[in-house]
Design a protein around this motif. Structure first.
Motif, mmCIF file in Angstrom:
data_model
loop_
_atom_site.group_PDB
_atom_site.id
_atom_site.type_symbol
_atom_site.label_atom_id
_atom_site.label_comp_id
_atom_site.label_asym_id
_atom_site.label_seq_id
_atom_site.Cartn_x
_atom_site.Cartn_y
_atom_site.Cartn_z
ATOM 1 N N ILE A 63 0.844 -1.190 0.000
ATOM 2 C CA ILE A 63 0.000 0.000 0.000
ATOM 3 C C ILE A 63 0.881 1.241 0.000
ATOM 4 N N GLY A 64 0.647 2.120 -0.942
ATOM 5 C CA GLY A 64 1.472 3.313 -1.079
ATOM 6 C C GLY A 64 1.378 4.237 0.126
ATOM 7 N N LYS A 65 2.438 4.991 0.340
ATOM 8 C CA LYS A 65 2.485 5.915 1.468
ATOM 9 C C LYS A 65 1.379 6.970 1.377
ATOM 10 N N GLU B 123 -1.121 8.658 4.301
ATOM 11 C CA GLU B 123 -1.183 10.099 4.542
ATOM 12 C C GLU B 123 -2.590 10.644 4.309
ATOM 13 N N ALA B 124 -3.264 10.142 3.263
ATOM 14 C CA ALA B 124 -4.623 10.609 2.979
ATOM 15 C C ALA B 124 -5.580 10.217 4.100
ATOM 16 N N THR C 237 -7.632 7.961 13.077
ATOM 17 C CA THR C 237 -6.523 7.558 13.938
ATOM 18 C C THR C 237 -5.769 6.408 13.268
ATOM 19 N N LEU C 238 -4.626 6.040 13.839
ATOM 20 C CA LEU C 238 -3.847 4.941 13.260
ATOM 21 C C LEU C 238 -4.635 3.634 13.259
ATOM 22 N N THR D 266 -7.727 -0.309 10.039
ATOM 23 C CA THR D 266 -8.959 -1.099 9.956
ATOM 24 C C THR D 266 -9.763 -0.807 8.699
ATOM 25 N N TYR D 267 -9.886 0.470 8.352
ATOM 26 C CA TYR D 267 -10.803 0.857 7.281
ATOM 27 C C TYR D 267 -10.124 1.118 5.932
ATOM 28 N N VAL D 268 -8.828 1.363 5.943
ATOM 29 C CA VAL D 268 -8.156 1.744 4.696
ATOM 30 C C VAL D 268 -7.077 0.740 4.298
ATOM 31 N N ILE D 269 -6.127 0.486 5.179
ATOM 32 C CA ILE D 269 -4.930 -0.277 4.805
ATOM 33 C C ILE D 269 -5.193 -1.770 4.735
ATOM 34 N N ILE D 270 -5.719 -2.344 5.815
ATOM 35 C CA ILE D 270 -5.860 -3.805 5.871
ATOM 36 C C ILE D 270 -6.804 -4.333 4.788
ATOM 37 N N PRO D 271 -7.972 -3.704 4.525
ATOM 38 C CA PRO D 271 -8.818 -4.237 3.440
ATOM 39 C C PRO D 271 -8.106 -4.264 2.087
ATOM 40 N N GLN D 272 -7.349 -3.203 1.774
ATOM 41 C CA GLN D 272 -6.616 -3.196 0.507
ATOM 42 C C GLN D 272 -5.497 -4.226 0.513
#
Length: 221
Positions: A120-122, A126-127, A134-135, A140-146
């Motif tokens: 997953i891109g940086k 940042e977005a 929060t981290l 939970t909502y952005v990084i792990i699903p992708q």
């Protein structure tokens, strides 16, 4: 040829041992239901720990992952089942198998998750953070699903390997499918039960293999 077919494809023997093998299949499925979720959750925790900002924590996590990936699962299982009693811990065969598989598969799942998270891109991080998440919310909502979507074929492939790995539980006399087939062979003096067990494994895993092929084809587009 007729003698060979009678030795390996004796329908009467297969019919007799089928109830025993189905009970073994039930234990195999129970193992899968216990081990696979444990490995998936444990692997995700390991992947997140490997990204800790604290270097000693990261190093310790990497060392454990490398160790449990390097140790053969059969050796790990025998050590837990036969070695721990020397220090006063006597796990049941089922618990020993679950613990050994959790340590082994958790390490592999962890590396898969980590590869997905690092893909997953940086800018995504940042977005998400700039929008007020929060981290934990970002993960939970952005990084792990992708990340899971990116490595889904690898997760499915590893899960197929876990199902096949359950066959080594027979070495600690856990009555799973292979153990049941081997017991039937020793009673009937005929390998037809092993052939039937192989057919059951094929019927169980072939849909997963086809799903994996479809996921890999879709990911390659």
């Amino acid at each position: 040829m007729d003698l060979l077919l009678d030795q390996f494809f004796n329908i009467n023997i297969m019919r007799q041992v089928l109830p025993l093998l189905l009970r073994g299949l039930g234990m195999t499925l129970l193992l899968c239901l216990a081990v696979i979720p444990l490995g998936l959750v444990g692997g995700l925790v390991i992947a997140l720990v490997c990204r800790s900002r604290y270097r000693p924590v990261r190093w310790a996590a990497f060392a454990l992952v490398d160790f449990f990936r390097a140790v053969p699962p059969l050796v790990l299982l025998i050590f837990i089942y036969a070695g721990l009693p020397f220090v006063g811990v006597r796990p049941s065969p089922f618990l020993a198998v679950c613990l050994a598989f959790f340590l082994n598969t958790g390490a592999y799942y962890g590396e898969i998750y980590r590869a997905g998270i690092e893909s997953i891109g940086k800018g995504q991080w940042e977005a998400a953070r700039s929008s007020g998440l929060t981290l934990p919310q970002t993960l939970t909502y952005v990084i792990i699903p992708q990340a899971v979507r990116n490595v889904l074929p690898d997760l499915v492939s590893n899960t197929v390997e876990v199902v096949k790995l359950t066959s080594i539980a027979s070495v600690v006399a856990l009555p799973e499918l292979l153990y049941a087939a081997d017991m039937a062979r020793s009673v009937t003096y005929n390998p037809s039960s092993l052939v039937l067990a192989a057919a059951i494994y094929l019927a169980l895993l072939w849909p997963c293999v086809r799903l994996l092929s479809r996921l890999e084809h879709r990911a390659g587009r």
